[in-house]
Design a protein around this motif. Sequence first.
Motif, PDB file in Angstrom:
ATOM      1  N   CYS A  63       3.150  -0.095  -6.789  1.00  0.00           N
ATOM      2  CA  CYS A  63       3.172  -0.760  -5.254  1.00  0.00           C
ATOM      3  C   CYS A  63       4.595  -0.218  -4.814  1.00  0.00           C
ATOM      4  O   CYS A  63       4.965  -1.633  -5.163  1.00  0.00           O
ATOM      5  CB  CYS A  63       2.150  -1.573  -4.712  1.00  0.00           C
ATOM      6  SG  CYS A  63       2.257  -1.791  -3.031  1.00  0.00           S
TER       7      CYS A  63
ATOM      8  N   HIS B 223       5.447  -2.018  -2.679  1.00  0.00           N
ATOM      9  CA  HIS B 223       5.488  -3.369  -1.429  1.00  0.00           C
ATOM     10  C   HIS B 223       5.470  -4.406  -2.606  1.00  0.00           C
ATOM     11  O   HIS B 223       6.126  -5.292  -2.691  1.00  0.00           O
ATOM     12  CB  HIS B 223       4.339  -3.671  -1.179  1.00  0.00           C
ATOM     13  CG  HIS B 223       3.900  -4.959   0.736  1.00  0.00           C
ATOM     14  ND1 HIS B 223       3.431  -5.986  -0.181  1.00  0.00           N
ATOM     15  CD2 HIS B 223       5.008  -4.762   0.887  1.00  0.00           C
ATOM     16  CE1 HIS B 223       3.097  -6.663   1.329  1.00  0.00           C
ATOM     17  NE2 HIS B 223       5.086  -6.441   1.813  1.00  0.00           N
ATOM     18  N   CYS B 224       4.748  -4.868  -3.642  1.00  0.00           N
ATOM     19  CA  CYS B 224       4.535  -5.463  -4.685  1.00  0.00           C
ATOM     20  C   CYS B 224       4.430  -5.527  -5.738  1.00  0.00           C
ATOM     21  O   CYS B 224       4.592  -6.446  -6.240  1.00  0.00           O
ATOM     22  CB  CYS B 224       2.774  -6.275  -4.386  1.00  0.00           C
ATOM     23  SG  CYS B 224       1.991  -5.130  -5.479  1.00  0.00           S
TER      24      CYS B 224
ATOM     25  N   CYS C 161      -3.346  -0.286  -1.867  1.00  0.00           N
ATOM     26  CA  CYS C 161      -2.683  -1.577  -2.342  1.00  0.00           C
ATOM     27  C   CYS C 161      -3.845  -2.192  -3.291  1.00  0.00           C
ATOM     28  O   CYS C 161      -4.522  -3.736  -1.908  1.00  0.00           O
ATOM     29  CB  CYS C 161      -1.411  -1.877  -2.495  1.00  0.00           C
ATOM     30  SG  CYS C 161      -1.121  -3.108  -4.256  1.00  0.00           S
TER      31      CYS C 161
ATOM     32  N   CYS D 238      -2.330  -6.173  -2.975  1.00  0.00           N
ATOM     33  CA  CYS D 238      -1.175  -7.234  -2.395  1.00  0.00           C
ATOM     34  C   CYS D 238      -1.829  -6.331  -0.469  1.00  0.00           C
ATOM     35  O   CYS D 238      -1.194  -6.206   0.560  1.00  0.00           O
ATOM     36  CB  CYS D 238      -0.080  -6.283  -1.462  1.00  0.00           C
ATOM     37  SG  CYS D 238       0.724  -4.748  -1.143  1.00  0.00           S
TER      38      CYS D 238
HETATM   39 ZN   LIG Z   1       0.693  -3.682  -3.144  1.00  0.00          ZN
END
Ligand SMILES: [Zn+2]
Length: 201
Positions: free
Chosen positions: A21, A23-24, A57, A60
């Motif tokens: 991911c 983002h996380c 995801c 997150c």
């Molecule tokens: Zn994520």
Amino acid sequence: MIIFGTGSANLETIQVSNEVCNHCNKEDTIFFSYYRRHVHIFWIPIFPLRKTGRSYCSHCQQTLSPKQMPIGLKTKFKNTKDQVKGSFWQFSGTIIFILLIGLTGYTSSISKKNTTSYLKTPAVGDIYEYRLDSGYYSTMVLKRITRDSLYMALNYYEMPKQSRLYNIDKEKNYRQEIYGFSKEEIKSMKNSGTILNIKRP
Ligand SMILES: [Zn+2]
């Protein structure tokens, strides 16, 4: 009241392997969710539009449209999309429509057959639907049959559409006096399209 609009059907959710991911930074938490929009009328889906979807995801909760996806993820999304099958019920309106056309065709072929046979063996009370020179439509009822002639009572009224003739086909609308047509005359009126339809009540 909304009678026309779009809806969507979820087709499939697929877990994406070997993907991190953005983002996380967790691995194997990305899912692709595919759906297909469709046009509906009176809540009956008429035809499906193209497939689309999102990635999300599970860790997150980030959700990305294909445009927002990093290029590698986007490629995987597109490749997987082709394997996702559509859902058949989104065509249900199309199927209903085809059935209706078939049914209408069937009914009209029956009525053509009846008209041909009523012309050959006329019976008192038969209703003849015909077109006037003015482009309007009317009916006449068969009152008397002789060896070579048919005697008709004409309707007082006319209609702009053949499909509306049922409105005027009432006993009180027919004239008292009757007119004779030779059977040959009636046949040629049928062949020329002046007589459109014969109904036997
Ligand atoms: Zn994520």
